[in-house]
Design an enzyme around this catalytic site. Structure first.
Site, PDB file in Angstrom:
ATOM      1  N   ARG A   1       1.181  -2.802 -13.998  1.00  0.00           N
ATOM      2  CA  ARG A   1       0.081  -3.276 -14.842  1.00  0.00           C
ATOM      3  C   ARG A   1      -0.509  -2.115 -15.628  1.00  0.00           C
ATOM      4  NH1 ARG A   1      -5.341  -3.981 -11.433  1.00  0.00           N
ATOM      5  NH2 ARG A   1      -4.924  -2.548  -9.739  1.00  0.00           N
TER       6      ARG A   1
ATOM      7  N   ARG B   1      -7.135   5.425 -18.841  1.00  0.00           N
ATOM      8  CA  ARG B   1      -7.184   6.477 -17.820  1.00  0.00           C
ATOM      9  C   ARG B   1      -6.584   7.750 -18.397  1.00  0.00           C
ATOM     10  NH1 ARG B   1      -4.989   4.985 -11.917  1.00  0.00           N
ATOM     11  NH2 ARG B   1      -2.975   4.868 -12.927  1.00  0.00           N
TER      12      ARG B   1
ATOM     13  N   ARG C   1       3.996  10.979  -9.341  1.00  0.00           N
ATOM     14  CA  ARG C   1       3.499  10.816  -7.972  1.00  0.00           C
ATOM     15  C   ARG C   1       4.564  11.297  -6.997  1.00  0.00           C
ATOM     16  NH1 ARG C   1       0.567   5.710  -9.189  1.00  0.00           N
ATOM     17  NH2 ARG C   1       0.548   5.714 -11.448  1.00  0.00           N
TER      18      ARG C   1
ATOM     19  N   ASP D   1       2.705   6.509  -3.397  1.00  0.00           N
ATOM     20  CA  ASP D   1       2.663   6.194  -4.835  1.00  0.00           C
ATOM     21  C   ASP D   1       1.273   6.438  -5.395  1.00  0.00           C
ATOM     22  OD1 ASP D   1       2.328   3.896  -3.007  1.00  0.00           O
ATOM     23  OD2 ASP D   1       1.739   2.819  -4.803  1.00  0.00           O
ATOM     24  N   ASN D   2       0.311   6.682  -4.524  1.00  0.00           N
ATOM     25  CA  ASN D   2      -1.046   6.985  -4.983  1.00  0.00           C
ATOM     26  C   ASN D   2      -1.394   8.440  -4.770  1.00  0.00           C
ATOM     27  OD1 ASN D   2      -1.428   4.316  -5.745  1.00  0.00           O
ATOM     28  ND2 ASN D   2      -2.318   3.733  -3.779  1.00  0.00           N
TER      29      ASN D   2
END
Ligand code: AMP
Ligand code: MG
Length: 487
Positions: free
Chosen positions: A89, A172, A179, A248-249
């Site tokens: 997204r 952002r 990552r 992934d974060n």
């Protein structure tokens, strides 16, 4: 031109991403433009606020020079490997250089479906997007490396979660969106060529000093580990709980990324968890160092094929690099908490003093932020407020006497010490109950509380205008028990 794009990620091989434009939205309107950040990036504020600027920030118009794409990545979510996640997204529009030559990604989140969307709608709700705006900008003001928020555009379209919510797109800004999971993506495919391309790319962009090492890929892991250790110490120092430290974060650049169910603690407990989906407390406050190191181990594992042709030797090299996290963490942790306690020179016994305080805080349910803030006053002689946090307990008074003796072993004027401590112990943090209240007002159309809150959060070290209000812990009926991903 608003964005002078200079794209490098888009030059990587096609299997690193899917090229596609954001999906346009029905009726965009600008909810928030971060003028201070725009200025820092050298962007034209008027152009950003114009109808064309709005169309770009909404994803309705692809700006000149953009090379929009959705990045591919994988990740360990709550310890389980998912070989394909990716930007489901979000769209990376491209990269820009700020006036000092620093490179930043311009990225839209909530910008519609992509080939990585799986069952998701590709969208985001206005509440969660504003939450990310508030928290990331607060973190930045607290001096903590973080992605930032340039703009929030409401889409005029609903998103359907448990109930319909107004939709929004966040712009952002990040040093990059690579990552740990990006490395895992290629490792899972045994795509060694891509791993090498990615590692070279990251070294060139974020860790050029690793290139000088006789083992650049080992140096890369060590450098990421050091940066991540420093980041987690900063989180611990302000009572921040990330909430979803999936690989992934975890940003390779060492920035706080992905503001989902994150929260700032009110009353201290090392086991504190807010996220509604973290049922076993994997990402609890006190687990964050261990998890960060676990994530670094996943990075090292992904890079094994590059570390040494001999698999056993590669594992040895990786283990040394992973072990480096612990050393960096210990040093940074002691330095960080010494500063919070107003201790200038390291002394034996400091770790015990720090642990002793935290232990008493968790037993007393003392407010994390205010305890440290009131300790600044105590350094200048006013011990009343901090003692009140502990119900004036004898155990805390004993600790206070130890601390006082420790302070006298360094010759610093008490008011100078208190002033220095006030720069290590914020007064204003985004307390969960205040965040929730301003988000509810904003979603109902009243942006005034949000603006006032953002102003207070921009000066976290000052007990300025309305500080009492923002420093006040929640009343029992205001306590936020759970936070949600909002996806
Ligand atoms: P997150 O929990 O935000 O870190 O997201 C984990 C993964 O789910 C990423 O691949 C996201 O792109 C994807 N994702 C999260 N929310 C959505 C959504 N509403 N639509 C599509 N993909 C999503
Ligand atoms: Mg994420």
């Amino acid at each position: 031109m608003t964005f002078a794009f200079d794209n490098t990620y888009a030059q990587l091989p096609d299997r690193f991403f899917e090229r596609l434009a954001p999906v346009p939205v029905a009726q965009p309107w600008l909810v928030k433009l971060n003028e201070a950040l725009a200025r820092m990036l050298g962007l034209d504020i008027e152009a950003l606020g114009s109808p064309e600027g709005l169309a770009m920030l909404a994803g309705n118009r692809v700006p000149e020079g953009a090379d929009p794409l959705a990045m591919a990545y994988a990740g360990h979510q709550f310890g389980n490997f998912v070989p394909q996640l990716g930007d489901g997204r979000a769209i990376l529009l491209g990269e820009i250089l700020d006036p000092t030559g620093e490179r930043f990604d311009i990225h839209l989140k909530g910008s519609g479906r992509t080939p990585f969307s799986r069952n998701g709608d590709g969208r985001a709700g206005l509440g969660p997007v504003l939450r990310e705006y508030i928290l990331s900008e607060a973190m930045n003001a607290l001096g903590i490396p973080t992605t930032r928020s340039l703009a929030v555009v409401a889409t005029g379209e609903p998103v359907f979660r448990e109930t319909p919510l107004p939709g929004a797109v966040l712009t952002r800004v990040a040093r990059s969106h690579v990552r740990v999971g990006t490395f895992e993506y290629f490792h899972a495919r045994q795509d060694i060529d891509a791993l090498r391309r990615l590692a070279d790319y990251v070294i060139a962009r974020h860790y050029p000093e690793a290139r000088q090492s006789d083992q650049p890929f080992r140096a890369l892991i060590s450098a990421v580990a050091a940066r991540q250790a420093g980041l987690v110490v900063k989180w611990l120092g302000i009572g921040f709980i990330h909430g979803v430290m999936n690989t992934d974060n975890m940003s390779i650049a060492g920035e706080t990324i992905d503001y989902g169910p994150c929260a700032f603690m009110d009353d201290f407990h090392p086991g504190r968890v807010y996220s509604s989906i973290d049922r076993r407390g994997r990402y609890a406050y006190g687990n964050q160092p261990r998890i960060a190191q676990w994530n670094i181990a996943r990075l090292a594992e992904s890079l094994l094929p590059l570390l040494d042709p001999d698999a056993n030797k590669a594992v040895e090299v990786a283990q040394v690099a992973i072990g480096g996290f612990g050393l960096c963490f210990e040093q940074a942790y002691l330095a960080g908490f010494r500063a919070k306690l107003g201790l200038l020179e390291p002394q034996a016994g400091d770790a015990g003093l720090i642990d002793g305080l935290l232990q008493l805080m968790s037993e007393a349910g003392a407010d994390f932020t205010n305890t440290f803030r009131y300790l600044c006053d105590a350094a200048a002689g006013a011990t009343g407020p901090v003692r009140a946090q502990f119900g004036k307990s004898a155990a805390f008074d004993t600790w206070l006497a130890h601390w006082d003796a420790r302070l006298t072993s360094e010759s610093v004027r008490p008011d100078a010490r208190a002033a220095a401590m006030r720069l290590a112990n914020p007064a204003i943090i985004p307390r969960n109950h205040r965040v929730e209240a301003v988000l509810n007002a904003a979603v109902d159309g009243d942006l005034n509380p949000l603006d006032a809150f953002l102003q207070a959060l921009a000066n976290p070290w000052d007990e300025g205008h309305n500080a009492d209000y923002y420093m006040r812990p929640p009343a029992p009926d205001e306590v936020v028990q759970k936070t949600f991903c909002g996806t």
